[in-house]
Motif scaffolding. Structure first.
Motif: not given
Length: 357
Positions: A310-335
Motif C-alpha cells: 500500500i505504501m509503495e502504491i502511495c509513493i507512486q501516487r505522490l510521484r504522479k506515476s500512478y492514479c487511483g479511482l475517483t467517485a463520479h455520480p451516476v443514475v441507473s435506469k433500473f432503480d
C-alpha cells in the motif's frame, strides 16, 4: 397445513353464504363483485367484495381482499381477516416483486396466542396462492413471537438492534431467498500535507502486535454512507482534522474475518483542510503528523506485505506515476437512484496528470 387449508376453504364458503343471505334479506345488491369466492380459489384471480350502496353491511365480518398496485401490476393483497370470534385471521401483508410475501410488522398481533393461530392459517393461505418466500420482521417488543415462528418452520435471516428478520420458503426444493449481507466495509485515510507529513494515530484498544505502532486512521462505513464520505468522517472523528476526498488508492478483499464475514478495505487519499489535531479519547491514544519517510520505515510497514505494498502504491501516487479511482455520480435506469461509480479518467499526459495531494 392441509387441515388448515380445508378449514380455511370451509370458513370462506360459510362466510359467503351468510353474506348473500344477509344481502338478500335487506333487499340490497353489490356495487362491485369481480368474481365469486369459489372461482377465486380455483383461478387465484384478484377480487374485491364491496359493501352495499347504502353502506349498512358490516364489512368487518366478511372476507376482504383489496387489490394493490405492486411494481406496476395489480395483484391481490392478503389484507383480510376472518371473524374474530373464530380465532382465525390472515396476517396483514403485501407482495414483493418476486412473488413473495412481506408481513406488515406494524400490524402484527401483540398476543402470542392470537399470533399462533394466525401464522399457520396465513401460511396455508399463501401456499394455496403459490407464493414463495415469506419475510417476517419482529420488533424487539414482539420477541415473544419468535419461538412461535420458529416452531412453524421460520429461519433466522438477520438481526439488528431493534428487530430480528425471519424467513419461510413455501415451495418444495432449495430456498431461493437472498442471504444476509456477506461483507463489511472498512476505510483507511491516507492524509498527507504540504510538508510531506502523514496523519497517523495510535489506537487505545488494539491487537498486541500493534501496540506502540503508528497507523493510518481507519474505521467502518456506516449504513447508506459513501466510501469517500466515510473516510472523511472517520478521519474527522479520530483526529479532528477536516479533509476532502481525492482518490481511492487501492482496496483489499479478505474473507472469514469478524463473524465469518468477508471484508472490503478501501485506502483513500485525502487532502487536509485543517492542521490542528484533536483526538477522540474514547478510541485514540495519540495522533500526530509524522514525516512520510519515518512512517514508511516502521516495522509495522516493512514487515507486513499488505501495508508495504500500500505504501509503495502511495509513493507512486505522490510521484504522479500512478492514479487511483475517483467517485463520479451516476443514475441507473433500473432503480432511478444516484450512486457513485469509481473509476480513473485517463489522460494523454505522460505523468497521468493526477490530482495533486
Amino acid at each position: 397445513m392441509e387441515r388448515l387449508s380445508l378449514e380455511l376453504k370451509s370458513e370462506i364458503r360459510i362466510l359467503e353464504k351468510r353474506r348473500l343471505r344477509k344481502l338478500r334479506g335487506h333487499g340490497k345488491c353489490f356495487t362491485s363483485f369481480n368474481c365469486s369466492l369459489s372461482s377465486q380459489w380455483k383461478a387465484k384471480a384478484s377480487y374485491k367484495i364491496a359493501t352495499s350502496s347504502t353502506g349498512n353491511v358490516d364489512s368487518s365480518n366478511f372476507l376482504r381482499v383489496e387489490p394493490s398496485k405492486i411494481n406496476g401490476s395489480n395483484g391481490a393483497m392478503s389484507n383480510w381477516n376472518l371473524p374474530k370470534n373464530n380465532n382465525y385471521s390472515i396476517l396483514d401483508s403485501f407482495e414483493d416483486e418476486y412473488g413473495g410475501i412481506v408481513i406488515n410488522a406494524d400490524r402484527l398481533p401483540r398476543d402470542p396466542e392470537t399470533f399462533s393461530y394466525a401464522l399457520p392459517m396465513s401460511l396455508s393461505y399463501w401456499k394455496l396462492f403459490r407464493k414463495k418466500g415469506v419475510w417476517l420482521k419482529l420488533p424487539l417488543e414482539l420477541s415473544d413471537l419468535v419461538p412461535i415462528a420458529v416452531k412453524q418452520g421460520f429461519k433466522y435471516h438477520h438481526a439488528e438492534q431493534a428487530y430480528v428478520m425471519l424467513t419461510y420458503w413455501i415451495p418444495e426444493g432449495p430456498c431461493m431467498l437472498p442471504a444476509n449481507a456477506s461483507h463489511q466495509v472498512g476505510v483507511g485515510g491516507f492524509v498527507i500535507n504540504d510538508q510531506n507529513q502523514v496523519l497517523v494515530v495510535q489506537e487505545k484498544y488494539c491487537d498486541s502486535a500493534l501496540l506502540g505502532a503508528w497507523k493510518l486512521p481507519t474505521g467502518f462505513i456506516q449504513e447508506s454512507e459513501e466510501i469517500f464520505s466515510g473516510a472523511v468522517r472517520e478521519v474527522k472523528e479520530e483526529t479532528g482534522i477536516d479533509t476532502e476526498f481525492v482518490e481511492v488508492i487501492a482496496f483489499r478483499h479478505a474473507h472469514h474475518l469478524a463473524f465469518e464475514k468477508s471484508d472490503l478495505f478501501f485506502i483513500c487519499m485525502l487532502r487536509p483542510l485543517s492542521h490542528e489535531i484533536k483526538i477522540d479519547e474514547m478510541e485514540i491514544q495519540a495522533a500526530k503528523w509524522m514525516p512520510f519517510g519515518e512512517f514508511v520505515e516502521q516495522p509495522l510497514i516493512q514487515e507486513d506485505g499488505m501495508f508495504k505494498k500500500i505504501m509503495e502504491i502511495c509513493i507512486q501516487r505522490l510521484r504522479k506515476s500512478y492514479c487511483g479511482l475517483t467517485a463520479h455520480p451516476v443514475v441507473s435506469k433500473f432503480d432511478g437512484r444516484w450512486s457513485s461509480l469509481y473509476y480513473h479518467v485517463g489522460s494523454n499526459n505522460q505523468d497521468f496528470n493526477c490530482h495533486a495531494s
